[in-house]
Design an enzyme around this catalytic site. Sequence first.
Site, PDB file in Angstrom:
ATOM      1  N   ASN A   9       0.868  -1.182   0.000  1.00  0.00           N
ATOM      2  CA  ASN A   9       0.000   0.000   0.000  1.00  0.00           C
ATOM      3  C   ASN A   9       0.902   1.228   0.000  1.00  0.00           C
ATOM      4  O   ASN A   9       1.455   1.591   1.038  1.00  0.00           O
ATOM      5  CB  ASN A   9      -0.905  -0.003   1.240  1.00  0.00           C
ATOM      6  CG  ASN A   9      -1.776   1.237   1.303  1.00  0.00           C
ATOM      7  OD1 ASN A   9      -1.929   1.952   0.304  1.00  0.00           O
ATOM      8  ND2 ASN A   9      -2.341   1.515   2.464  1.00  0.00           N
ATOM      9  N   TRP A  10       1.037   1.827  -1.183  1.00  0.00           N
ATOM     10  CA  TRP A  10       1.940   2.982  -1.286  1.00  0.00           C
ATOM     11  C   TRP A  10       1.337   4.243  -0.669  1.00  0.00           C
ATOM     12  O   TRP A  10       2.027   5.241  -0.511  1.00  0.00           O
ATOM     13  CB  TRP A  10       2.265   3.256  -2.759  1.00  0.00           C
ATOM     14  CG  TRP A  10       3.173   2.248  -3.391  1.00  0.00           C
ATOM     15  CD1 TRP A  10       3.729   1.144  -2.806  1.00  0.00           C
ATOM     16  CD2 TRP A  10       3.645   2.251  -4.746  1.00  0.00           C
ATOM     17  NE1 TRP A  10       4.511   0.466  -3.719  1.00  0.00           N
ATOM     18  CE2 TRP A  10       4.480   1.120  -4.914  1.00  0.00           C
ATOM     19  CE3 TRP A  10       3.441   3.098  -5.839  1.00  0.00           C
ATOM     20  CZ2 TRP A  10       5.110   0.817  -6.121  1.00  0.00           C
ATOM     21  CZ3 TRP A  10       4.051   2.804  -7.049  1.00  0.00           C
ATOM     22  CH2 TRP A  10       4.883   1.676  -7.184  1.00  0.00           C
ATOM     23  N   LYS A  11       0.047   4.214  -0.392  1.00  0.00           N
ATOM     24  CA  LYS A  11      -0.662   5.399   0.121  1.00  0.00           C
ATOM     25  C   LYS A  11      -0.409   6.606  -0.794  1.00  0.00           C
ATOM     26  O   LYS A  11      -0.236   6.420  -1.998  1.00  0.00           O
ATOM     27  CB  LYS A  11      -0.248   5.703   1.565  1.00  0.00           C
ATOM     28  CG  LYS A  11      -0.293   4.478   2.464  1.00  0.00           C
ATOM     29  CD  LYS A  11      -0.227   4.818   3.926  1.00  0.00           C
ATOM     30  CE  LYS A  11       0.003   3.575   4.731  1.00  0.00           C
ATOM     31  NZ  LYS A  11      -0.354   3.716   6.127  1.00  0.00           N
ATOM     32  N   HIS A  40      -9.743   1.106   4.162  1.00  0.00           N
ATOM     33  CA  HIS A  40      -8.520   1.306   4.949  1.00  0.00           C
ATOM     34  C   HIS A  40      -8.855   2.239   6.115  1.00  0.00           C
ATOM     35  O   HIS A  40      -9.667   3.160   5.966  1.00  0.00           O
ATOM     36  CB  HIS A  40      -7.422   1.890   4.063  1.00  0.00           C
ATOM     37  CG  HIS A  40      -6.075   1.870   4.721  1.00  0.00           C
ATOM     38  ND1 HIS A  40      -5.714   2.793   5.672  1.00  0.00           N
ATOM     39  CD2 HIS A  40      -5.022   1.030   4.589  1.00  0.00           C
ATOM     40  CE1 HIS A  40      -4.487   2.518   6.090  1.00  0.00           C
ATOM     41  NE2 HIS A  40      -4.047   1.447   5.448  1.00  0.00           N
ATOM     42  N   GLU A  62      -7.412   4.680   7.288  1.00  0.00           N
ATOM     43  CA  GLU A  62      -7.215   6.108   7.005  1.00  0.00           C
ATOM     44  C   GLU A  62      -8.423   6.679   6.270  1.00  0.00           C
ATOM     45  O   GLU A  62      -8.806   7.829   6.471  1.00  0.00           O
ATOM     46  CB  GLU A  62      -5.915   6.294   6.204  1.00  0.00           C
ATOM     47  CG  GLU A  62      -4.693   6.033   7.080  1.00  0.00           C
ATOM     48  CD  GLU A  62      -3.482   5.490   6.358  1.00  0.00           C
ATOM     49  OE1 GLU A  62      -3.421   5.546   5.119  1.00  0.00           O
ATOM     50  OE2 GLU A  62      -2.573   4.991   7.054  1.00  0.00           O
ATOM     51  N   GLU A 118      -6.064  -5.033  10.205  1.00  0.00           N
ATOM     52  CA  GLU A 118      -5.043  -4.025  10.483  1.00  0.00           C
ATOM     53  C   GLU A 118      -5.399  -3.270  11.764  1.00  0.00           C
ATOM     54  O   GLU A 118      -6.236  -2.349  11.729  1.00  0.00           O
ATOM     55  CB  GLU A 118      -4.960  -3.020   9.335  1.00  0.00           C
ATOM     56  CG  GLU A 118      -4.623  -3.627   8.000  1.00  0.00           C
ATOM     57  CD  GLU A 118      -3.996  -2.586   7.082  1.00  0.00           C
ATOM     58  OE1 GLU A 118      -2.850  -2.795   6.684  1.00  0.00           O
ATOM     59  OE2 GLU A 118      -4.634  -1.561   6.810  1.00  0.00           O
ATOM     60  N   GLY A 130       1.673   2.268  10.670  1.00  0.00           N
ATOM     61  CA  GLY A 130       2.598   3.386  10.539  1.00  0.00           C
ATOM     62  C   GLY A 130       3.217   3.827  11.849  1.00  0.00           C
ATOM     63  O   GLY A 130       3.813   4.903  11.939  1.00  0.00           O
ATOM     64  N   SER A 141       2.805  -2.218  10.412  1.00  0.00           N
ATOM     65  CA  SER A 141       4.258  -2.202  10.630  1.00  0.00           C
ATOM     66  C   SER A 141       4.938  -3.532  10.296  1.00  0.00           C
ATOM     67  O   SER A 141       5.907  -3.915  10.958  1.00  0.00           O
ATOM     68  CB  SER A 141       4.583  -1.746  12.057  1.00  0.00           C
ATOM     69  OG  SER A 141       4.095  -0.436  12.272  1.00  0.00           O
ATOM     70  N   GLY A 172       2.491  -1.023   4.364  1.00  0.00           N
ATOM     71  CA  GLY A 172       2.612   0.378   3.991  1.00  0.00           C
ATOM     72  C   GLY A 172       4.060   0.789   3.825  1.00  0.00           C
ATOM     73  O   GLY A 172       4.687   0.553   2.793  1.00  0.00           O
ATOM     74  N   GLY A 173       4.623   1.387   4.867  1.00  0.00           N
ATOM     75  CA  GLY A 173       5.972   1.974   4.809  1.00  0.00           C
ATOM     76  C   GLY A 173       7.022   1.078   4.172  1.00  0.00           C
ATOM     77  O   GLY A 173       7.787   1.531   3.296  1.00  0.00           O
TER      78      GLY A 173
END
Length: 253
Positions: free
Chosen positions: A9-11, A97, A99, A169, A175, A215, A236-237
């Site tokens: 997930n590059w966001k 998601h 977010e 999640e 994150g 994470s 993500g990251g």
Amino acid sequence: MRKQIAAANWKMNLTYQQAEKLIDDLLALPHQLKENQQVIFAVPFPYLTMVTHKLAGKQNVFVAAQNCYNKKSGAYTGETSVEMLQSIGVHHVVIGHSERREYFHESNEMLAEKVDICLANNITPIFCCGEPLTFREANEQDLFVAKQLLESLYHLSAEDIQKVVIAYEPIWAIGTGKTATNQQAQDIQAFIRHQIAGHYSEAIANNISILYGGSVKAANAKDIFSQADVDGGLVGGASLIADEFNTIINSLK
Ligand code: PEP
């Protein structure tokens, strides 16, 4: 047999040029996907076509959108329909998601509509669920997630529920560098599978991929993915760094 999936997930990260380089760097690294393994890249809308082209012909590798709208078409300025996504060769969409739930106020009911419109258009929803810290601290994570599943997924037919990928999640782990322990991930993902078995059947529940997100990185992926009810991760990251994500891919069972 259910799929083991590494989903990036590059966001809202990377320029077009950085995105091209990340895919090129990743493709240059050694990975060999088994038949039961998949890699999915959830990338920003402007990069969907470019990434689709770069991955053309790759077996078990897919491009996903990070969102879609819950209406077919029309006067919804700024939104993207599943029909549009399908017409450019996108077959997966991340739905709900945390977010999007938090910043864009997406409700369980709206997400049920998004799931429906995806399935009606042969798009695989990667449905995200997971509790905030307050619910984890009160040991009420199961209740919280059960409600999300009930209100967004359990209206689906036995056939359709099996087309959904679920990503658990915990919001407190996204994150933050704070990962759920292997046992915490296993416990709640076993609970999710058990719930699905109760609403549908054990065979159906065993057919659904349930990913863990929060994470995940190269250093912990193998341990988390080794849990019986963890079928890979939504990342993500660490998915923004080619060799990190490649190690995560190579950690799939
Ligand atoms: C995510 O974006 O879904 C996620 C899990 O992020 P991170 O891996 O950075 O925690």
